[in-house]
Every structure is written in structure tokens, then in C-alpha cells.
Design an enzyme around this catalytic site. Structure first.
Site, PDB file in Angstrom:
ATOM      1  N   GLY A  58       9.398   3.045   5.507  1.00 47.17           N
ATOM      2  CA  GLY A  58       8.823   4.223   4.877  1.00 47.17           C
ATOM      3  C   GLY A  58       7.336   4.248   5.158  1.00 47.17           C
ATOM      4  O   GLY A  58       6.719   3.208   5.385  1.00 47.17           O
ATOM      5  N   THR A  59       6.764   5.427   5.150  1.00 50.60           N
ATOM      6  CA  THR A  59       5.367   5.511   5.574  1.00 50.60           C
ATOM      7  C   THR A  59       4.434   5.943   4.453  1.00 50.60           C
ATOM      8  O   THR A  59       4.042   5.115   3.653  1.00 50.60           O
ATOM      9  CB  THR A  59       5.244   6.408   6.809  1.00 50.60           C
ATOM     10  OG1 THR A  59       5.971   7.620   6.607  1.00 50.60           O
ATOM     11  CG2 THR A  59       5.833   5.708   8.022  1.00 50.60           C
TER      12      THR A  59
END
Length: 290
Positions: A58-59
Site C-alpha cells: 500500500g502506498t
């Protein structure tokens, strides 16, 4: 008669095993560590010298406090190396009635930590008849992140962002609070705004220029989306709004009335306003100088 769970006597079938009747443990994570430690996140170990596997990450997550609450938003992209692993992953989750968490880092482990954290808070509330304070919730999450340190040292880190409405705040207008963490379980309260993830440097730059103390909810929502847009503009691992697929950031609001996730149609309307403004000024809004 003796059952497989160690219970004896008539009516033993269908009853909980003895460990479930031990008083004094209000932490589900602590109970699990005693009874079934193999079920906890971070239990896996790689061989010495082994390389961490390619897993989705996830960013970017952002959060902005406003007068009377807090907004958290996350982009929808998960990456695996230089590959887009998923275009519509959700990274912002309700943890209880007045708090939420956003995830960055190894997506699979982060999602497992979030689910366990949700159970942890529910378990405490059922046993104690009341909720933990917001700081207490942040401390419990820090403890869980610290337990994942062996995996973090092997390249599978979890770095969440936690936010919520403090029911015990002296000033309800300042009750929206934000907490960040490091991979060792260090817990830090952030003031006004924060961002985590691969695009956080660019997102924080946007938040720093746009934030104002007199924000209301609509302004905080717009600022979060502007920050995610700027992050996606410079960070390839952060996904921008996808108008063709109608994939928009996940945006959540927590205020005195509790947690509320904004509908895609609502977020889509704000996204369209942001993009329309960027057509005239690709760099986005600028801070007003005094």
C-alpha cells in the site's frame, strides 16, 4: 466425560475451554499470544540470508484535522516492485465508532494487523463495558506494530496512520487527533495533518502549504484529495483518480457523530472539481502569502 477442550462433566459439550474463562485479560492480542501465538501477525520467519518475497504494498495515506473532527484519505493503488498489483485496494478502515486507520507497507500483513486491531478494541469494550481512550487505542496499535518488528527487519514492514475523535477532549473543536508510528512501534502524535507511504513527502508538502486552522469538513476533504493528487503526480506507486474506471480515493470522516465513509459519488464530485481546477493550473492551488 472429558471433551477435547479439557472440560469434564455433564453438559461439557458446546462450552468454552477453560482458558476462555480466565479473568483479568482485557487485551485480545495478549490472550492470543498466550493461547495461540502462531496466529499472530509477524510469526513467520524467513531463512537466514533469504530475500523478502515480492508482495503488494500500500502506498499513500493522508489525514487532516479540522474544527470538530478529522479526515483520512488513501489512494487505491497497490504496487509489487514496478508492477501495479491492484488498482482499487482499500487502505482506510474503521476501527471502532470514533476512530480509523490507514495502511501503508506490506499490504497483506497490514490488513491482518488491522483486522486484529478491530477485534482488540471490540474485545476490550465488551469486557470493560466502555471504550479505550484515543491514546489507549494508539498505544494498543503501537504494541501490535512492535510485535511485527522481526518481519519489518526482513523487509515486510507495516506503517499505519491512526486518527480519531477524542471523546474526552477539553475543546471539541480540537478533538480530531492524528497518530503516526514507526516500524519499531514508536508512537507519535501529529498536529494538524500528516501523511505516510511512498508518496508522503509530496503529500506533506501539499498539506503544509494548504492547511489552515479554520478548516471545516469540506475544506479538509478537498485538501486531502489535493495532497493525494500531488503525491500521484510525482510518485509512481501512488495512484491518482481513475475517471474511466470511476476509482476514487477512499475518504473517511470521524467526528462527534462517529465514523463515516464518504460515498463514491461525493468523493467523485470533489475529484472532478480538483481536476477541473488543474486543467487551468496543473500545479494545483497555491498558498496565499500574507
Amino acid at each position: 466425560m472429558t471433551t477435547s477442550g479439557g472440560l469434564t462433566g455433564p453438559g461439557a459439550f458446546g462450552r468454552l475451554p477453560q482458558p476462555f474463562h480466565q479473568p483479568g485479560i482485557t487485551s485480545f492480542v495478549e490472550f492470543l499470544a498466550l493461547q495461540a501465538p502462531d496466529l499472530l501477525p509477524g510469526r513467520l520467519q524467513m531463512p537466514a540470508g533469504g530475500q523478502p518475497p515480492e508482495v503488494p504494498h500500500g502506498t499513500t495515506i493522508v489525514a487532516v484535522a479540522y474544527q470538530g473532527g478529522v479526515v483520512m484519505a488513501g489512494d487505491r493503488r497497490a504496487t509489487m516492485g514496478n508492477v501495479i498489483a491492484q488498482r482499487d485496494i482499500e487502505k482506510v478502515f474503521q476501527t471502532d465508532e470514533h476512530s480509523c486507520v490507514g495502511i501503508a507497507g506490506s499490504a497483506g500483513i497490514a490488513l491482518e494487523v488491522v483486522r486484529l486491531f478491530q477485534v482488540e478494541l471490540e474485545h476490550y469494550e465488551k469486557l470493560q463495558g466502555t471504550t479505550l481512550s484515543l491514546e489507549g487505542k494508539a498505544n494498543r496499535l503501537a504494541m501490535m506494530i512492535r510485535a511485527n518488528l522481526p518481519m519489518a527487519l526482513q523487509g515486510l514492514a507495516v506503517v499505519p496512520l491512526f486518527a480519531g475523535y477524542d471523546l474526552f477532549a477539553d475543546d471539541p473543536q480540537r478533538a480530531g487527533r492524528i497518530f503516526s508510528f514507526d516500524v519499531t512501534g514508536g508512537r507519535y502524535e501529529e498536529h494538524s495533518f500528516h501523511a505516510v507511504g511512498s508518496g508522503s513527502t509530496f503529500a506533506r508538502g501539499a498539506l503544509k502549504k494548504l492547511f489552515r486552522d479554520d478548516f471545516d469538513e469540506p475544506h479538509a476533504v478537498r485538501t486531502c484529495i489535493e495532497a493525494l493528487y500531488d503525491a500521484a503526480d510525482d510518485d509512481s506507486a501512488t495512484g491518482g483518480p481513475d475517471l474511466t474506471r470511476r476509482i476514487y480515493p477512499v475518504v473517511a470522516v470521524v467526528d462527534a457523530n462517529g465514523f463515516r465513509r464518504l460515498a463514491d459519488d461525493t468523493v467523485g464530485g470533489v475529484v472532478e472539481q480538483v481536476i477541473a481546477a488543474r486543467m487551468a493550473n496543473p500545479g494545483g492551488p497555491v498558498a496565499v502569502l500574507p
